[in-house]
Scaffold this motif. Structure first.
Motif, PDB file in Angstrom:
ATOM      1  N   TYR A  20      -2.913  -5.467   3.436  1.00 38.07           N
ATOM      2  CA  TYR A  20      -4.144  -4.679   3.532  1.00 38.07           C
ATOM      3  C   TYR A  20      -4.093  -3.523   2.532  1.00 38.07           C
ATOM      4  CZ  TYR A  20      -4.951  -7.210   7.860  1.00 38.07           C
ATOM      5  OH  TYR A  20      -5.153  -8.194   8.780  1.00 38.07           O
ATOM      6  N   PRO A  21      -4.907  -3.580   1.483  1.00 41.16           N
ATOM      7  CA  PRO A  21      -4.889  -2.522   0.468  1.00 41.16           C
ATOM      8  C   PRO A  21      -5.145  -1.117   1.038  1.00 41.16           C
ATOM      9  CG  PRO A  21      -6.174  -4.392  -0.308  1.00 41.16           C
ATOM     10  CD  PRO A  21      -5.829  -4.659   1.128  1.00 41.16           C
ATOM     11  N   ASN A  22      -5.914  -1.030   2.116  1.00 39.00           N
ATOM     12  CA  ASN A  22      -6.174   0.298   2.691  1.00 39.00           C
ATOM     13  C   ASN A  22      -4.909   0.898   3.317  1.00 39.00           C
ATOM     14  OD1 ASN A  22      -6.328  -1.638   4.852  1.00 39.00           O
ATOM     15  ND2 ASN A  22      -7.275  -0.066   6.114  1.00 39.00           N
ATOM     16  N   GLN A  23      -3.897   0.092   3.590  1.00 40.61           N
ATOM     17  CA  GLN A  23      -2.642   0.600   4.135  1.00 40.61           C
ATOM     18  C   GLN A  23      -1.620   0.908   3.039  1.00 40.61           C
ATOM     19  OE1 GLN A  23      -1.941   1.363   7.385  1.00 40.61           O
ATOM     20  NE2 GLN A  23      -4.121   0.956   7.656  1.00 40.61           N
TER      21      GLN A  23
ATOM     22  N   THR B 192      -3.588   6.447  -2.600  1.00 41.27           N
ATOM     23  CA  THR B 192      -4.571   7.075  -3.490  1.00 41.27           C
ATOM     24  C   THR B 192      -5.267   8.231  -2.780  1.00 41.27           C
ATOM     25  OG1 THR B 192      -4.926   4.992  -4.655  1.00 41.27           O
ATOM     26  CG2 THR B 192      -6.644   6.660  -4.887  1.00 41.27           C
ATOM     27  N   LYS B 193      -5.703   7.992  -1.542  1.00 38.57           N
ATOM     28  CA  LYS B 193      -6.441   9.020  -0.788  1.00 38.57           C
ATOM     29  C   LYS B 193      -5.606  10.275  -0.539  1.00 38.57           C
ATOM     30  CE  LYS B 193      -9.712   6.147   1.747  1.00 38.57           C
ATOM     31  NZ  LYS B 193     -10.102   5.667   3.074  1.00 38.57           N
TER      32      LYS B 193
ATOM     33  N   LYS C 289       1.455  -3.032   3.946  1.00 34.40           N
ATOM     34  CA  LYS C 289       1.106  -2.373   2.678  1.00 34.40           C
ATOM     35  C   LYS C 289       0.711  -3.383   1.606  1.00 34.40           C
ATOM     36  CE  LYS C 289       3.610   1.940   3.309  1.00 34.40           C
ATOM     37  NZ  LYS C 289       3.717   1.812   4.752  1.00 34.40           N
TER      38      LYS C 289
ATOM     39  N   THR D 281       0.518  13.882   5.103  1.00 35.02           N
ATOM     40  CA  THR D 281      -0.661  13.553   5.916  1.00 35.02           C
ATOM     41  C   THR D 281      -0.941  14.545   7.034  1.00 35.02           C
ATOM     42  OG1 THR D 281       0.648  12.097   7.354  1.00 35.02           O
ATOM     43  CG2 THR D 281      -0.428  11.082   5.451  1.00 35.02           C
TER      44      THR D 281
ATOM     45  N   LEU E  76      -8.030  11.146   4.964  1.00 37.56           N
ATOM     46  CA  LEU E  76      -7.965   9.949   5.797  1.00 37.56           C
ATOM     47  C   LEU E  76      -8.934  10.109   6.962  1.00 37.56           C
ATOM     48  CD1 LEU E  76      -4.081   9.571   5.883  1.00 37.56           C
ATOM     49  CD2 LEU E  76      -5.691   8.309   4.452  1.00 37.56           C
TER      50      LEU E  76
ATOM     51  N   GLY F  95      -4.627   1.979  -1.281  1.00 38.76           N
ATOM     52  CA  GLY F  95      -5.766   2.798  -0.871  1.00 38.76           C
ATOM     53  C   GLY F  95      -5.351   4.075  -0.167  1.00 38.76           C
ATOM     54  N   ARG F  96      -4.430   3.953   0.746  1.00 38.55           N
ATOM     55  CA  ARG F  96      -3.947   5.128   1.493  1.00 38.55           C
ATOM     56  C   ARG F  96      -3.214   6.090   0.557  1.00 38.55           C
ATOM     57  NH1 ARG F  96      -3.214   6.112   6.899  1.00 38.55           N
ATOM     58  NH2 ARG F  96      -1.528   7.532   7.458  1.00 38.55           N
TER      59      ARG F  96
END
Length: 192
Positions: free
Chosen positions: A50-53, A59-60, A47, A108, A119, A56-57
Protein backbone atom coordinates in the motif's frame (compact mmCIF):
# COMPACT_ATOMS: atom_id res chain seq x y z
CA UNK A 1 49.67 1.31 17.13
CA UNK A 2 46.15 2.67 17.40
CA UNK A 3 45.48 6.37 17.60
CA UNK A 4 42.66 5.89 20.16
CA UNK A 5 43.26 2.56 21.93
CA UNK A 6 40.49 3.22 24.50
CA UNK A 7 37.92 3.64 21.72
CA UNK A 8 39.06 0.45 19.99
CA UNK A 9 38.86 -1.45 23.27
CA UNK A 10 35.36 -0.09 23.95
CA UNK A 11 34.15 -0.97 20.46
CA UNK A 12 35.58 -4.47 20.84
CA UNK A 13 33.72 -4.89 24.14
CA UNK A 14 30.45 -3.67 22.60
CA UNK A 15 30.92 -6.00 19.64
CA UNK A 16 31.57 -8.98 21.96
CA UNK A 17 28.47 -8.08 24.00
CA UNK A 18 26.31 -7.91 20.87
CA UNK A 19 27.77 -11.05 19.30
CA UNK A 20 27.54 -13.20 22.44
CA UNK A 21 23.95 -12.97 23.62
CA UNK A 22 22.98 -14.73 26.82
CA UNK A 23 20.90 -17.89 26.63
CA UNK A 24 19.54 -17.48 30.14
CA UNK A 25 16.45 -15.41 29.26
CA UNK A 26 13.13 -17.09 30.12
CA UNK A 27 11.72 -19.44 27.49
CA UNK A 28 8.68 -17.13 27.32
CA UNK A 29 10.94 -14.60 25.57
CA UNK A 30 9.80 -16.32 22.38
CA UNK A 31 6.42 -14.61 22.86
CA UNK A 32 8.08 -11.18 22.82
CA UNK A 33 10.03 -12.14 19.70
CA UNK A 34 6.90 -13.42 17.97
CA UNK A 35 5.01 -10.23 18.78
CA UNK A 36 7.74 -7.78 17.76
CA UNK A 37 8.98 -9.80 14.79
CA UNK A 38 5.48 -10.37 13.46
CA UNK A 39 4.54 -6.69 13.69
CA UNK A 40 7.74 -5.55 11.98
CA UNK A 41 7.34 -8.19 9.26
CA UNK A 42 3.77 -7.29 8.31
CA UNK A 43 4.36 -3.54 8.64
CA UNK A 44 7.30 -3.93 6.24
CA UNK A 45 5.15 -5.82 3.75
CA UNK A 46 2.44 -3.13 4.03
CA UNK A 47 4.95 -0.46 2.99
CA UNK A 48 5.33 -2.22 -0.37
CA UNK A 49 1.71 -3.31 -0.87
CA UNK A 50 0.00 0.00 0.00
CA UNK A 51 1.76 3.18 -1.19
CA UNK A 52 -0.07 5.25 1.44
CA UNK A 53 1.76 3.22 4.13
CA UNK A 54 5.17 3.60 2.51
CA UNK A 55 6.16 6.33 0.09
CA UNK A 56 2.93 8.30 0.60
CA UNK A 57 3.28 8.40 4.37
CA UNK A 58 6.99 9.21 4.23
CA UNK A 59 6.28 12.04 1.78
CA UNK A 60 3.54 13.53 3.98
CA UNK A 61 5.66 13.57 7.15
CA UNK A 62 8.71 15.00 5.37
CA UNK A 63 11.14 12.07 5.47
CA UNK A 64 13.98 12.83 3.00
CA UNK A 65 14.06 10.80 -0.23
CA UNK A 66 10.73 9.10 0.54
CA UNK A 67 10.90 6.65 -2.39
CA UNK A 68 14.19 5.23 -1.15
CA UNK A 69 13.57 5.70 2.57
CA UNK A 70 10.26 3.84 2.48
CA UNK A 71 11.77 0.94 0.54
CA UNK A 72 14.77 0.81 2.88
CA UNK A 73 12.62 0.85 6.02
CA UNK A 74 10.18 -1.66 4.53
CA UNK A 75 13.05 -4.00 3.64
CA UNK A 76 14.60 -3.54 7.07
CA UNK A 77 11.28 -4.40 8.72
CA UNK A 78 10.78 -7.51 6.60
CA UNK A 79 14.32 -8.88 7.03
CA UNK A 80 14.56 -7.75 10.65
CA UNK A 81 11.12 -9.14 11.47
CA UNK A 82 12.13 -12.53 10.11
CA UNK A 83 15.40 -12.39 12.10
CA UNK A 84 13.44 -11.62 15.29
CA UNK A 85 10.99 -14.45 14.60
CA UNK A 86 13.92 -16.85 14.19
CA UNK A 87 15.87 -15.36 17.07
CA UNK A 88 18.90 -14.87 14.83
CA UNK A 89 21.26 -11.90 15.26
CA UNK A 90 18.64 -10.57 17.65
CA UNK A 91 20.77 -8.05 19.48
CA UNK A 92 22.13 -6.64 16.21
CA UNK A 93 18.71 -6.09 14.61
CA UNK A 94 17.25 -4.46 17.71
CA UNK A 95 19.52 -1.43 17.30
CA UNK A 96 18.12 -0.19 13.97
CA UNK A 97 14.62 -0.99 15.23
CA UNK A 98 15.16 1.17 18.33
CA UNK A 99 16.32 4.03 16.10
CA UNK A 100 13.37 3.49 13.76
CA UNK A 101 10.82 3.63 16.58
CA UNK A 102 12.33 6.82 18.01
CA UNK A 103 12.26 8.43 14.55
CA UNK A 104 8.67 7.26 14.03
CA UNK A 105 7.57 8.77 17.33
CA UNK A 106 9.36 12.07 16.79
CA UNK A 107 8.30 12.47 13.16
CA UNK A 108 4.59 11.86 13.73
CA UNK A 109 3.60 12.43 17.33
CA UNK A 110 4.95 15.97 17.85
CA UNK A 111 2.72 17.13 14.98
CA UNK A 112 -0.29 15.40 16.58
CA UNK A 113 0.48 17.12 19.87
CA UNK A 114 0.64 20.50 18.15
CA UNK A 115 -2.41 19.78 15.97
CA UNK A 116 -0.50 20.25 12.71
CA UNK A 117 -0.14 16.64 11.56
CA UNK A 118 -0.18 16.15 7.78
CA UNK A 119 -1.55 12.65 8.44
CA UNK A 120 -5.28 12.11 8.98
CA UNK A 121 -6.29 12.80 12.55
CA UNK A 122 -7.83 10.04 14.64
CA UNK A 123 -11.55 9.68 13.84
CA UNK A 124 -12.71 10.38 17.39
CA UNK A 125 -11.43 12.53 20.25
CA UNK A 126 -8.84 13.03 21.44
CA UNK A 127 -7.51 14.19 18.08
CA UNK A 128 -4.71 16.54 19.17
CA UNK A 129 -2.75 17.27 22.30
CA UNK A 130 -1.23 15.19 25.05
CA UNK A 131 -3.91 12.48 25.29
CA UNK A 132 -4.03 12.05 21.51
CA UNK A 133 -0.28 11.48 21.48
CA UNK A 134 -0.50 8.90 24.26
CA UNK A 135 -3.25 7.09 22.40
CA UNK A 136 -1.51 7.18 19.02
CA UNK A 137 1.98 6.32 20.28
CA UNK A 138 1.00 2.99 21.82
CA UNK A 139 2.26 0.68 19.04
CA UNK A 140 5.61 2.45 18.61
CA UNK A 141 6.03 2.54 22.39
CA UNK A 142 5.29 -1.20 22.66
CA UNK A 143 7.70 -2.02 19.82
CA UNK A 144 10.40 0.20 21.32
CA UNK A 145 10.16 -1.52 24.70
CA UNK A 146 10.03 -5.04 23.26
CA UNK A 147 13.13 -4.61 21.11
CA UNK A 148 14.93 -2.90 24.02
CA UNK A 149 14.04 -5.91 26.17
CA UNK A 150 15.45 -8.24 23.49
CA UNK A 151 18.61 -6.14 23.23
CA UNK A 152 19.17 -6.56 26.96
CA UNK A 153 18.21 -10.22 27.54
CA UNK A 154 18.82 -11.73 24.11
CA UNK A 155 16.51 -13.97 22.10
CA UNK A 156 15.98 -16.62 24.77
CA UNK A 157 16.70 -20.35 24.78
CA UNK A 158 14.32 -21.18 21.90
CA UNK A 159 16.21 -19.22 19.27
CA UNK A 160 18.86 -19.69 16.63
CA UNK A 161 21.09 -17.33 18.64
CA UNK A 162 20.93 -19.75 21.60
CA UNK A 163 21.56 -22.73 19.33
CA UNK A 164 24.64 -21.02 17.89
CA UNK A 165 25.89 -20.12 21.39
CA UNK A 166 25.44 -23.73 22.56
CA UNK A 167 27.38 -24.98 19.54
CA UNK A 168 30.06 -22.36 20.13
CA UNK A 169 30.30 -23.46 23.78
CA UNK A 170 30.68 -27.11 22.77
CA UNK A 171 33.36 -26.22 20.24
CA UNK A 172 35.29 -24.18 22.80
CA UNK A 173 35.09 -26.94 25.42
CA UNK A 174 36.50 -29.40 22.88
CA UNK A 175 39.53 -27.17 22.19
CA UNK A 176 42.71 -27.72 24.19
CA UNK A 177 43.29 -25.09 26.87
CA UNK A 178 45.06 -21.96 25.69
CA UNK A 179 48.61 -21.43 26.85
CA UNK A 180 49.59 -18.69 29.25
CA UNK A 181 51.54 -16.86 26.57
CA UNK A 182 54.76 -18.79 27.03
CA UNK A 183 55.63 -21.07 24.15
CA UNK A 184 56.62 -24.63 24.86
CA UNK A 185 59.44 -26.33 23.01
CA UNK A 186 56.88 -28.40 21.05
CA UNK A 187 54.93 -25.28 19.99
CA UNK A 188 58.14 -23.61 18.84
CA UNK A 189 59.10 -26.73 16.87
CA UNK A 190 55.65 -26.76 15.22
CA UNK A 191 56.12 -23.15 14.06
CA UNK A 192 59.40 -24.02 12.30
Amino acid sequence: MTLFPERTDTLAKVWRWLANPPTSAPAATILIRLMAGGVFLWEGVLKFVYPNQGVGRFTKIGIPFPEYSADFVGGLEIVGGILLLLGLFTRFITIPFIVEMIVAMLSTKIAIFLGISPLPLPPVPPQTGFWAVLHEIRSEYAQLLTVTFLLIVGAGPWSLDALLMRRKGRAQSAEPPKSNGRSTAKELADIR
